[in-house]
Design a protein around this motif. Structure first.
Motif, PDB file in Angstrom:
ATOM      1  N   GLU A 410      11.766   2.591  17.004  1.00  0.00           N
ATOM      2  CA  GLU A 410      12.030   3.772  15.909  1.00  0.00           C
ATOM      3  C   GLU A 410      11.705   5.021  16.418  1.00  0.00           C
ATOM      4  OE1 GLU A 410      13.492   3.380  13.133  1.00  0.00           O
ATOM      5  OE2 GLU A 410      13.473   1.130  13.258  1.00  0.00           O
ATOM      6  N   ALA A 411      10.739   4.998  17.576  1.00  0.00           N
ATOM      7  CA  ALA A 411      10.028   6.239  18.005  1.00  0.00           C
ATOM      8  C   ALA A 411      11.280   6.885  19.134  1.00  0.00           C
ATOM      9  CB  ALA A 411       8.876   5.901  18.778  1.00  0.00           C
ATOM     10  N   ILE A 412      11.796   6.233  19.786  1.00  0.00           N
ATOM     11  CA  ILE A 412      12.908   7.062  20.748  1.00  0.00           C
ATOM     12  C   ILE A 412      13.743   8.169  19.761  1.00  0.00           C
ATOM     13  CG2 ILE A 412      14.779   6.646  22.264  1.00  0.00           C
ATOM     14  CD1 ILE A 412      12.112   5.340  23.013  1.00  0.00           C
ATOM     15  N   GLY A 413      14.416   7.703  18.828  1.00  0.00           N
ATOM     16  CA  GLY A 413      15.138   8.865  18.265  1.00  0.00           C
ATOM     17  C   GLY A 413      14.323   9.912  17.726  1.00  0.00           C
ATOM     18  N   ASP A 414      12.922   9.468  17.293  1.00  0.00           N
ATOM     19  CA  ASP A 414      12.152  10.370  16.520  1.00  0.00           C
ATOM     20  C   ASP A 414      11.574  11.274  17.439  1.00  0.00           C
ATOM     21  OD1 ASP A 414      12.502   8.988  13.825  1.00  0.00           O
ATOM     22  OD2 ASP A 414      10.406   7.941  14.014  1.00  0.00           O
ATOM     23  N   LEU A 461       1.912   2.562   6.440  1.00  0.00           N
ATOM     24  CA  LEU A 461       1.030   1.681   6.368  1.00  0.00           C
ATOM     25  C   LEU A 461       0.882   0.827   5.401  1.00  0.00           C
ATOM     26  CD1 LEU A 461      -1.409   0.963   8.697  1.00  0.00           C
ATOM     27  CD2 LEU A 461      -2.926   2.252   7.128  1.00  0.00           C
ATOM     28  N   LEU A 462       0.953   1.247   4.140  1.00  0.00           N
ATOM     29  CA  LEU A 462       0.635   0.471   2.991  1.00  0.00           C
ATOM     30  C   LEU A 462       1.893  -0.604   2.661  1.00  0.00           C
ATOM     31  CD1 LEU A 462       2.378   1.300  -0.018  1.00  0.00           C
ATOM     32  CD2 LEU A 462       1.186   3.429   0.447  1.00  0.00           C
ATOM     33  N   VAL A 463       3.063  -0.310   3.226  1.00  0.00           N
ATOM     34  CA  VAL A 463       4.242  -1.236   2.620  1.00  0.00           C
ATOM     35  C   VAL A 463       3.955  -2.388   3.169  1.00  0.00           C
ATOM     36  CG1 VAL A 463       6.774  -1.749   3.132  1.00  0.00           C
ATOM     37  CG2 VAL A 463       5.908   0.778   2.573  1.00  0.00           C
ATOM     38  N   ASP A 464       3.671  -2.600   4.454  1.00  0.00           N
ATOM     39  CA  ASP A 464       3.328  -4.031   5.238  1.00  0.00           C
ATOM     40  C   ASP A 464       1.980  -4.468   4.580  1.00  0.00           C
ATOM     41  OD1 ASP A 464       5.786  -4.595   5.976  1.00  0.00           O
ATOM     42  OD2 ASP A 464       5.288  -4.079   8.070  1.00  0.00           O
ATOM     43  N   LYS A 465       0.785  -3.564   4.331  1.00  0.00           N
ATOM     44  CA  LYS A 465      -0.171  -4.016   3.832  1.00  0.00           C
ATOM     45  C   LYS A 465      -0.225  -4.719   2.472  1.00  0.00           C
ATOM     46  CE  LYS A 465      -4.092  -1.279   5.867  1.00  0.00           C
ATOM     47  NZ  LYS A 465      -4.779  -2.564   6.042  1.00  0.00           N
ATOM     48  N   TRP A 466       0.813  -4.205   1.527  1.00  0.00           N
ATOM     49  CA  TRP A 466       1.059  -5.016   0.495  1.00  0.00           C
ATOM     50  C   TRP A 466       2.010  -6.350   0.700  1.00  0.00           C
ATOM     51  CZ3 TRP A 466       6.010  -6.657  -1.543  1.00  0.00           C
ATOM     52  CH2 TRP A 466       5.926  -6.856  -2.918  1.00  0.00           C
ATOM     53  N   ARG A 467       2.710  -6.266   1.734  1.00  0.00           N
ATOM     54  CA  ARG A 467       3.308  -7.334   2.054  1.00  0.00           C
ATOM     55  C   ARG A 467       2.404  -8.614   2.663  1.00  0.00           C
ATOM     56  NH1 ARG A 467       9.491  -5.824   3.800  1.00  0.00           N
ATOM     57  NH2 ARG A 467       8.408  -4.453   5.278  1.00  0.00           N
ATOM     58  N   PRO A 518      10.383  -5.617   8.159  1.00  0.00           N
ATOM     59  CA  PRO A 518       8.879  -5.181   8.400  1.00  0.00           C
ATOM     60  C   PRO A 518       8.923  -3.532   8.829  1.00  0.00           C
ATOM     61  CG  PRO A 518       9.712  -6.928   9.966  1.00  0.00           C
ATOM     62  CD  PRO A 518      10.816  -6.569   9.222  1.00  0.00           C
ATOM     63  N   TYR A 519       7.808  -3.199   8.134  1.00  0.00           N
ATOM     64  CA  TYR A 519       7.756  -1.654   8.002  1.00  0.00           C
ATOM     65  C   TYR A 519       6.596  -0.982   8.890  1.00  0.00           C
ATOM     66  CZ  TYR A 519       8.859   2.554   5.458  1.00  0.00           C
ATOM     67  OH  TYR A 519       9.394   3.558   4.881  1.00  0.00           O
ATOM     68  N   MET A 520       5.616  -1.829   9.467  1.00  0.00           N
ATOM     69  CA  MET A 520       4.890  -1.111  10.574  1.00  0.00           C
ATOM     70  C   MET A 520       5.319  -0.714  11.671  1.00  0.00           C
ATOM     71  SD  MET A 520       1.362  -0.963  10.076  1.00  0.00           S
ATOM     72  CE  MET A 520       1.150  -2.184   9.026  1.00  0.00           C
ATOM     73  N   ARG A 521       6.643  -0.939  12.101  1.00  0.00           N
ATOM     74  CA  ARG A 521       7.421  -0.272  13.015  1.00  0.00           C
ATOM     75  C   ARG A 521       7.422   1.210  12.926  1.00  0.00           C
ATOM     76  NH1 ARG A 521      13.037  -3.224  12.308  1.00  0.00           N
ATOM     77  NH2 ARG A 521      11.462  -5.128  12.369  1.00  0.00           N
ATOM     78  N   TYR A 522       7.560   1.326  11.475  1.00  0.00           N
ATOM     79  CA  TYR A 522       7.882   3.083  11.159  1.00  0.00           C
ATOM     80  C   TYR A 522       6.549   3.876  11.305  1.00  0.00           C
ATOM     81  CZ  TYR A 522      12.226   1.012   9.429  1.00  0.00           C
ATOM     82  OH  TYR A 522      13.309   0.670   9.353  1.00  0.00           O
ATOM     83  N   GLN A 529       6.073   8.414  18.849  1.00  0.00           N
ATOM     84  CA  GLN A 529       7.045   9.715  19.158  1.00  0.00           C
ATOM     85  C   GLN A 529       6.198  10.815  19.638  1.00  0.00           C
ATOM     86  OE1 GLN A 529       8.418  11.936  15.314  1.00  0.00           O
ATOM     87  NE2 GLN A 529       7.810   9.734  14.680  1.00  0.00           N
ATOM     88  N   PHE A 530       5.023  10.963  19.183  1.00  0.00           N
ATOM     89  CA  PHE A 530       4.166  12.189  19.646  1.00  0.00           C
ATOM     90  C   PHE A 530       3.784  11.904  21.072  1.00  0.00           C
ATOM     91  CE2 PHE A 530       4.384  13.181  15.288  1.00  0.00           C
ATOM     92  CZ  PHE A 530       4.781  14.502  15.182  1.00  0.00           C
ATOM     93  N   GLN A 531       3.295  10.781  21.500  1.00  0.00           N
ATOM     94  CA  GLN A 531       3.007  10.341  22.785  1.00  0.00           C
ATOM     95  C   GLN A 531       4.184  10.454  23.676  1.00  0.00           C
ATOM     96  OE1 GLN A 531       0.603   6.358  21.711  1.00  0.00           O
ATOM     97  NE2 GLN A 531      -0.152   7.101  24.050  1.00  0.00           N
TER      98      GLN A 531
END
Length: 613
Positions: A410-414, A461-467, A518-522, A529-531
């Motif tokens: 996900e971070a490459i294009g970002d 963070l919360l999407v997968d915390k919920w799951r 899975p959402y933690m990837r985002y 992406q900033f790194q």
């Protein structure tokens, strides 16, 4: 935004589509391989060949299903994907059998772990379980694809309602109508199916030796589940003060716009007022919060494109041109012939933007319903990042045809999209040099970025915390919606515009929940992406403020980037990170450096104003 990774095409529900189907795998019985290091190597080689061949067919079928949603294509996708589920579960179980053997080579051991940890929704070996899991997952995905809300009482489809939530001409009542109708009509009907799907998948995870599906997801990051959870929490704590400063400022501006009756000066922000159905990115309401003077950037990318007479296909060519400027070869002709760029007038399609690798080689595509606006211009650069990553590692063995971890993909294009600076727009002929905002506009430039990049962090963070809570049983089906609303309030400081009934299922109104992605990837991608961006700017010799850097046209950056991309999943992600950035540790410091001038400005603006929620 999503990518279809062929390497996990059958090991994952989170790719081209949910990946699974009906009959047991047709290849040789894996039990014929001896319980030795040599036998493990033979098993891995056979599984790799079988999955390579299967993944091509599965990707083709799912491409058709996503682009022609009918009962027939739903059935075809369910069948081919059930095959993938049973193959992947069988291989995962067999991989676990070899895990304790001494003398395994590095590659055999890593591939065994990928097979065991690569599942998204594992079906148990119980007769009929894979078929049922598949049918539910396909049904949920199609329900979302066909989903509609209402505006002024009239039906409105998913991609259009997303756009209208960002249209500042609507009233609070209209935003509330769109928000409520979408969540009620799309999410609520899914609840029963979702709970059943969780139960089946948890049974599958237990057969693989995991306590639940969430623990299995957290095991796929070259560290223990507990270490991964701790790392994500550390990254959130590093960035939380910046988010809270942004929240305080935006809430005050919304109060000035709408008054106490709509948006109070204290407490959470009303979810439908932030320009996005899920309040995950707030950039659409930037005009409402932009500081006078410095907040007027003087241009809008969508307006620039329209003024030049540019259409959806032109936007994709701009994206390709960026990667070409770094030294990457142009996209193949088949990309232009086979991608979906605009919404067809005559049929239902899944409009959610995604990038696909159909044949594990060079048949790469994107699927979007492109609109000529700034958001989609950025999204195109993002989705192409997936495609160029897929092509960079296409010489790797099948099980390494993936990102170093899912956040990398996900971070490459970002991080490429972070280089969409005013100077870049000048370089490609969209913006006149005389219209480049001066340094006095930096607050506006940074605030506009923060409205998306920083605002997203707690949601990511919360999407997968919920799951994770759903999967481990700490969140029961009866409490699905309450837990979702509570987490959004706790992490985002957001509240629904209307009271939510107990039988609501608001999570289902977010694509990645019924789509089982899975959402933690985002979340990781927002940090990574900033790194990557800082590393690229350092390599390019950039000396000015970090947020003004564009490395467009720098072949050295492209060469170094490709060295990381072509590794695929062949090495633990810290090694891939080091290959491009020089460090093995994920850190929020580059992000904080990027936004440091904004943080200082926000703190000044927020003096004397209530903080928190």
């Amino acid at each position: 935004m999503k990518y279809a990774s062929t390497a996990l095409a059958a090991l994952s529900v989170a790719l081209a589509a949910p990946a699974y189907a009906e009959d047991t795998a047709s290849n040789d019985d894996v039990s014929e391989y001896p319980h030795t290091a040599e036998g493990a190597g033979e098993f891995v080689a056979a599984a790799e060949k079988d999955m390579f061949d299967y993944s091509v067919e599965a990707s083709q079928v799912n491409w058709v299903n996503y682009n022609f949603i009918t009962p027939d294509t739903d059935a075809m996708a369910a069948r081919i994907n059930a095959v993938g589920t049973e193959k992947s579960v069988k291989y995962a179980l067999e991989a676990a059998r070899y895990a304790d053997i001494a003398g395994l080579s590095y590659d055999v051991n890593r591939k065994l772990n990928i097979m065991r940890n690569g599942l998204v929704l594992p079906a148990p070996t119980t007769a009929g379980a894979a078929k049922e899991l598949n049918e539910i997952a396909t049904r949920l995905s199609s329900q979302y694809g066909k989903g509609q809300g209402t505006l002024d009482g009239k039906p409105i489809n998913g991609s259009d309602i997303e756009a209208e939530m960002g249209n500042l001409d609507h009233t609070p009542a209209e935003y509330a109508e769109m928000w409520q109708s979408w969540h009620d009509q799309v999410g609520k009907p899914m609840k029963g199916d979702y709970a059943r799907m969780v139960a089946i998948a948890n049974d599958g995870a237990k057969e693989l030796g995991f306590s639940d599906v969430g623990a299995m997801w957290r095991s796929g990051y070259d560290m223990s589940p507990a270490e991964f959870a701790a790392m994500t929490e550390r990254l959130w704590q590093e960035t939380k003060p910046l988010y809270e400063a942004l929240h305080t400022y935006v809430r005050w501006k919304l109060n000035e716009k709408y008054g106490d009756a709509v948006q109070p000066k204290t407490g959470p922000i009303r979810a439908d007022l932030l320009g996005n159905m899920w309040a995950q990115e707030w950039g659409n309401i930037y005009p409402l919060v932009a500081p006078k003077g410095s907040g007027d950037l003087g241009y809008d990318i969508g307006d620039l494109l329209k003024a030049k007479g540019k259409g959806p296909l032109d936007m994709v060519h701009y994206g390709e041109n960026f990667y070409s400027s770094l030294g990457f070869k142009k996209l193949p002709d088949t990309f232009w012939q086979r991608s979906l760029f605009t919404k067809p007038a005559d049929r239902e399609v899944v409009c959610h933007a995604s990038a696909w690798d159909i044949d594990n080689k060079d048949d790469i595509r994107i699927k979007m319903c492109i609109k000529v606006n700034a958001d989609d211009f950025v999204t195109i650069h993002h989705e192409l990042g997936h495609n160029y990553y897929q092509r960079a590692y296409n010489k790797q063995p099948y099980f390494y045809l993936n990102g170093a971890n899912d956040g990398f993909h996900e971070a490459i294009g970002d991080f490429i999209a972070l280089s969409i600076t005013p100077q870049y727009l000048v370089d490609i002929g969209l913006l006149d040099k005389k219209d480049v905002p001066g340094a006095d506009k930096d607050t506006g430039l940074l605030l506009r970025q923060a409205m998306d990049k920083v605002a997203f962090l707690p949601f990511g963070l919360l999407v997968d915390k919920w799951r994770w809570g759903v999967f481990d049983g700490s969140i029961k089906p009866a409490d699905y919606n309450k837990a979702w609303v509570d987490l959004k309030r706790e992490y985002q400081g957001i509240t629904p515009p209307v009271a939510r009934p107990d039988d609501a299922f608001d999570p289902g109104a977010k694509y990645h929940i019924p789509g089982n992605t899975p959402y933690m990837r985002y979340f990781l991608a927002r940090i990574l992406q900033f790194q990557f961006y800082k590393a690229a700017c350092d390599q390019a010799g950039w000396k000015g403020p970090l947020h003004r850097c564009s490395f467009y046209g720098n072949k050295k950056v492209g060469e170094n980037l490709n060295a990381m991309l072509e590794m695929g999943a062949s090495k633990p992600w810290p090694e891939a990170l080091k290959a491009f950035t020089g460090t093995r540790e994920m850190s929020a410091k580059p992000m904080l450096e990027y936004f440091a001038p904004l943080q200082k400005w926000l703190d000044e603006q927020n003096k004397g104003k209530p903080k928190g929620w």
